[in-house]
Design a protein around this motif. Structure first.
Motif, PDB file in Angstrom:
ATOM      1  N   SER A 182      15.975  -5.777   9.044  1.00  0.00           N
ATOM      2  CA  SER A 182      16.114  -4.737   8.024  1.00  0.00           C
ATOM      3  C   SER A 182      14.918  -3.793   8.083  1.00  0.00           C
ATOM      4  N   LEU A 183      15.097  -2.599   7.533  1.00  0.00           N
ATOM      5  CA  LEU A 183      14.046  -1.589   7.522  1.00  0.00           C
ATOM      6  C   LEU A 183      13.601  -1.320   6.095  1.00  0.00           C
ATOM      7  N   THR A 184      12.305  -1.100   5.929  1.00  0.00           N
ATOM      8  CA  THR A 184      11.748  -0.756   4.625  1.00  0.00           C
ATOM      9  C   THR A 184      10.864   0.471   4.786  1.00  0.00           C
ATOM     10  N   VAL A 185      11.111   1.454   3.937  1.00  0.00           N
ATOM     11  CA  VAL A 185      10.269   2.649   3.890  1.00  0.00           C
ATOM     12  C   VAL A 185       9.597   2.676   2.529  1.00  0.00           C
ATOM     13  N   ARG A 186       8.289   2.826   2.542  1.00  0.00           N
ATOM     14  CA  ARG A 186       7.534   3.023   1.305  1.00  0.00           C
ATOM     15  C   ARG A 186       7.121   4.493   1.281  1.00  0.00           C
ATOM     16  N   ALA A 187       7.392   5.144   0.150  1.00  0.00           N
ATOM     17  CA  ALA A 187       7.143   6.581   0.066  1.00  0.00           C
ATOM     18  C   ALA A 187       6.567   6.949  -1.297  1.00  0.00           C
TER      19      ALA A 187
ATOM     20  N   VAL B  52      14.261  12.178  -1.088  1.00  0.00           N
ATOM     21  CA  VAL B  52      14.923  11.131  -0.297  1.00  0.00           C
ATOM     22  C   VAL B  52      15.333  11.654   1.077  1.00  0.00           C
ATOM     23  N   GLN B  53      15.668  12.920   1.163  1.00  0.00           N
ATOM     24  CA  GLN B  53      16.054  13.497   2.454  1.00  0.00           C
ATOM     25  C   GLN B  53      14.873  13.459   3.443  1.00  0.00           C
ATOM     26  N   THR B  54      13.679  13.622   2.934  1.00  0.00           N
ATOM     27  CA  THR B  54      12.481  13.545   3.784  1.00  0.00           C
ATOM     28  C   THR B  54      12.315  12.124   4.311  1.00  0.00           C
ATOM     29  N   ALA B  55      12.587  11.140   3.462  1.00  0.00           N
ATOM     30  CA  ALA B  55      12.511   9.741   3.902  1.00  0.00           C
ATOM     31  C   ALA B  55      13.568   9.473   4.974  1.00  0.00           C
ATOM     32  N   ASP B  56      14.768  10.030   4.782  1.00  0.00           N
ATOM     33  CA  ASP B  56      15.832   9.873   5.788  1.00  0.00           C
ATOM     34  C   ASP B  56      15.383  10.452   7.131  1.00  0.00           C
TER      35      ASP B  56
ATOM     36  N   ARG C  94       1.342   6.290  -3.728  1.00  0.00           N
ATOM     37  CA  ARG C  94       0.697   6.334  -2.431  1.00  0.00           C
ATOM     38  C   ARG C  94       0.736   7.757  -1.920  1.00  0.00           C
ATOM     39  N   LYS C  95      -0.012   8.035  -0.865  1.00  0.00           N
ATOM     40  CA  LYS C  95      -0.092   9.399  -0.339  1.00  0.00           C
ATOM     41  C   LYS C  95       0.771   9.616   0.896  1.00  0.00           C
ATOM     42  N   THR C  96       1.082   8.540   1.606  1.00  0.00           N
ATOM     43  CA  THR C  96       1.827   8.669   2.853  1.00  0.00           C
ATOM     44  C   THR C  96       3.047   7.761   2.860  1.00  0.00           C
TER      45      THR C  96
END
Length: 183
Positions: A30-35, A41-45, A18-20
């Protein structure tokens, strides 16, 4: 899938083509991040932390909705499923004839996040709680799932099939989106 922890939250990180990045607060809190694969991973944090206020607002909203959601006894569930089997059997036969489609088995369930589905084999699934909703909404779900017998997607052609049978489907869809969480 990877469990991550920030200063404030624990979340599940899912890598995908994916792009975003996207962030979802699930019904259970609960939380879910798709990246994208390339995002560190630090950017996702940081992404999660930068949405702290929005997450807290969604968590409060989920709690409020859970308090408002009715709790059903086993007897009520059994009665609801029996009634749903009768109602959706009749509605599927009628609308399938109108739409010129066939279908396999009808199954009545209690899904947490879906009101209905159609398998590639043509089997239809409906949530028993639909019997608690207005008949117009039940009709919409039946037409929606039967339309998948012609278009196994949500393309413009699919919505044209739905609109041919229910010209006001958008209004019904909106009602379900706005009110479905209270069932």
């Amino acid at each position: 899938m990877q469990e991550r922890k920030t200063a404030t939250f624990v979340y599940t990180l899912i890598r995908a083509r994916r792009k975003t990045m996207s962030l979802k607060v699930n019904r259970d809190g609960s939380l879910t991040v798709r990246a994208p694969y390339r995002v560190p991973v630090q950017t996702a944090d940081l992404f999660v932390e930068s949405h702290k206020e929005w997450i807290q607002q969604k968590l409060l909203e989920n709690e409020r909705q859970e308090r408002l959601r009715p709790v059903y006894t086993e007897e009520e569930r059994a009665a609801g499923k029996a009634l749903a089997a009768k109602i959706f059997g009749e509605k599927c036969r009628r609308f399938a004839w109108i739409m010129g489609v066939d279908y396999g088995h009808i199954t009545i369930r209690e899904q947490k996040t879906r009101w209905g589905s159609c398998s590639t084999r043509g089997n239809l699934n409906f949530n028993w709680k639909l019997v608690l909703m207005p008949e117009k909404i039940q009709d919409y779900l039946v037409v929606h799932e039967l339309a998948h017998r012609l278009e196994m997607n949500h393309s413009a052609a699919f919505w044209a099939v739905v609109e041919r049978i229910l010209p006001d489907y958008r209004e019904r869809q909106r009602w379900l989106r706005e009110n479905g969480r209270y069932y």
